[in-house]
Scaffold this active site. Structure first.
Site, short mmCIF file in Angstrom:
data_model
loop_
_atom_site.label_atom_id
_atom_site.label_comp_id
_atom_site.label_asym_id
_atom_site.label_seq_id
_atom_site.Cartn_x
_atom_site.Cartn_y
_atom_site.Cartn_z
N ARG A 174 0.83 -1.20 0.00
CA ARG A 174 0.00 0.00 0.00
C ARG A 174 0.87 1.25 0.00
O ARG A 174 0.98 1.96 -1.01
CB ARG A 174 -0.95 -0.01 1.21
CG ARG A 174 -2.11 0.99 1.10
CD ARG A 174 -1.74 2.43 1.40
NE ARG A 174 -1.22 2.61 2.75
CZ ARG A 174 -0.74 3.75 3.21
NH1 ARG A 174 -0.70 4.82 2.41
NH2 ARG A 174 -0.27 3.85 4.44
N ASP A 175 1.52 1.55 1.08
CA ASP A 175 2.32 2.77 1.17
C ASP A 175 3.48 2.74 0.19
O ASP A 175 3.88 3.77 -0.35
CB ASP A 175 2.85 2.92 2.60
CG ASP A 175 3.29 4.34 2.91
OD1 ASP A 175 3.00 5.25 2.11
OD2 ASP A 175 3.93 4.55 3.95
N HIS A 232 6.55 4.83 12.21
CA HIS A 232 6.45 4.75 10.75
C HIS A 232 7.44 5.76 10.18
O HIS A 232 7.12 6.92 9.99
CB HIS A 232 5.00 5.10 10.35
CG HIS A 232 4.71 4.99 8.88
ND1 HIS A 232 3.98 3.95 8.35
CD2 HIS A 232 5.02 5.80 7.84
CE1 HIS A 232 3.84 4.14 7.04
NE2 HIS A 232 4.48 5.25 6.70
N HIS A 240 10.03 7.09 7.34
CA HIS A 240 10.58 7.12 5.99
C HIS A 240 12.08 7.40 6.07
O HIS A 240 12.57 7.92 7.08
CB HIS A 240 9.86 8.18 5.14
CG HIS A 240 8.48 7.76 4.75
ND1 HIS A 240 8.11 7.51 3.45
CD2 HIS A 240 7.37 7.53 5.50
CE1 HIS A 240 6.85 7.15 3.42
NE2 HIS A 240 6.36 7.16 4.64
N CYS A 271 5.20 9.51 -0.76
CA CYS A 271 3.83 10.00 -0.62
C CYS A 271 3.53 11.01 -1.71
O CYS A 271 4.31 11.94 -1.91
CB CYS A 271 3.63 10.64 0.76
SG CYS A 271 2.00 11.38 0.97
N ASN A 289 9.57 4.07 2.95
CA ASN A 289 9.75 3.66 4.34
C ASN A 289 11.08 2.94 4.50
O ASN A 289 11.66 2.44 3.53
CB ASN A 289 8.64 2.70 4.75
CG ASN A 289 7.30 3.37 4.87
OD1 ASN A 289 6.65 3.61 3.87
ND2 ASN A 289 6.90 3.68 6.08
#
Length: 286
Positions: free
Chosen positions: A13-14, A205, A207, A238, A247
């Site tokens: 997803r991310d 979380h 990055h 993003c 990430n």
């Protein structure tokens, strides 16, 4: 026995949401199926946001329907509102996540709503998820830096994280969306958040835009955080955070935790095989 730290895999997803080319449902399924064999307890697979604004998340329902599910793995999806929640439930998501920002500028850019408005949108989502027994995770973006507002006050992060927890999120993931966070600022942020949310209900979380993600993980470990998001092969970025890299990679995080004496429960060879699949998507993209 060593203390356990959970790595939540968010690459499908991310990681994929910022890729330049369209990633097919078949390719996404292949990546998720490879990750399902690694030992993750949770894999974030899909996002039911507008396909107009995040086209890489098109076909999320098809992905959830086509993956080979492995016992003991929860397959999650990001949802922005009630419509997204109902779509995720229909597709068989085991867990959903809502997302808020600690900065007004990013909130407006990301979801076209103020922080207060975004939180109000989530109340019926949490209530409905509770009715059907689906756990809800909460994300807080821009916990140290915002691409629009600059530095973010720790107290602002604490307020949003506290609201999400009070609303019923079983876990709140604190996102260094730009990857600019310095360890001392992460520590200050966590100090404020921990006054409102217990460490067992927090996740990190980070990055890795400036190569400091693992330093920030170390700070969070020292504060009692035992869950961290990561992305296979460091996929990510993003659409609303220009310049943000992916990430911290799942492989790097696993190696870092092992060196620090923590258990993570992942099978490294299978993680490397999944990383090869992810790198194949990159190479096709380039």
């Amino acid at each position: 026995m060593s203390e356990r730290v959970e790595i939540v895999e968010v690459g499908p997803r991310d990681g994929l949401q910022n890729e330049a080319r369209a990633i097919s449902v078949t390719e996404k399924v292949r990546l998720v199926d490879a990750l399902s064999l690694v030992g993750f307890r949770r894999i974030e697979v899909a996002s039911f946001v507008s396909e107009k604004w995040v086209p890489q998340m098109a076909g999320s329902g098809e992905v959830l329907g086509a993956i080979t599910r492995v016992s003991g793995v929860r397959y999650g999806a990001l949802v922005p509102n009630m419509r997204g929640l109902e779509a995720a439930l229909k597709a068989g998501a085991d867990e959903v996540a809502v997302f808020a920002s600690a900065s007004e500028g990013f909130s407006q850019a990301n979801i076209n709503a103020s922080i207060a408005e975004s939180l109000e949108r989530f109340r019926p989502v949490l209530a409905r998820a509770r009715e059907v027994g689906v756990p809800v995770r909460g994300y807080v973006s821009c916990v140290t830096d915002c691409p629009y507002d600059g530095l973010v006050a720790p107290e602002a992060v604490a307020r949003v994280a506290g609201e999400l927890r009070t609303m019923g999120c079983f876990e709140v993931s604190l996102g260094d969306t730009l990857g600019r966070a310095a360890p001392e600022r992460v520590d200050a942020m966590l100090g404020a958040v921990l006054e409102r949310v217990e460490a067992r209900a927090l996740a990190g979380h980070f990055h890795d835009s400036f190569g400091r993600a693992l330093e920030n993980v170390s700070v969070a470990l020292g504060r009692g955080v035992r869950v961290f998001d990561a992305s296979v092969a460091g996929l990510g970025g993003c659409p609303y955070a220009p310049g943000a890299a992916g990430n911290v990679s799942s492989e790097s995080l696993a190696a870092f935790l092992e060196a620090a004496g923590f258990e993570h429960g992942l099978e490294i060879e299978r993680l490397r095989a999944a990383a090869d699949v992810a790198v194949g998507l990159w190479e096709a993209d380039g």
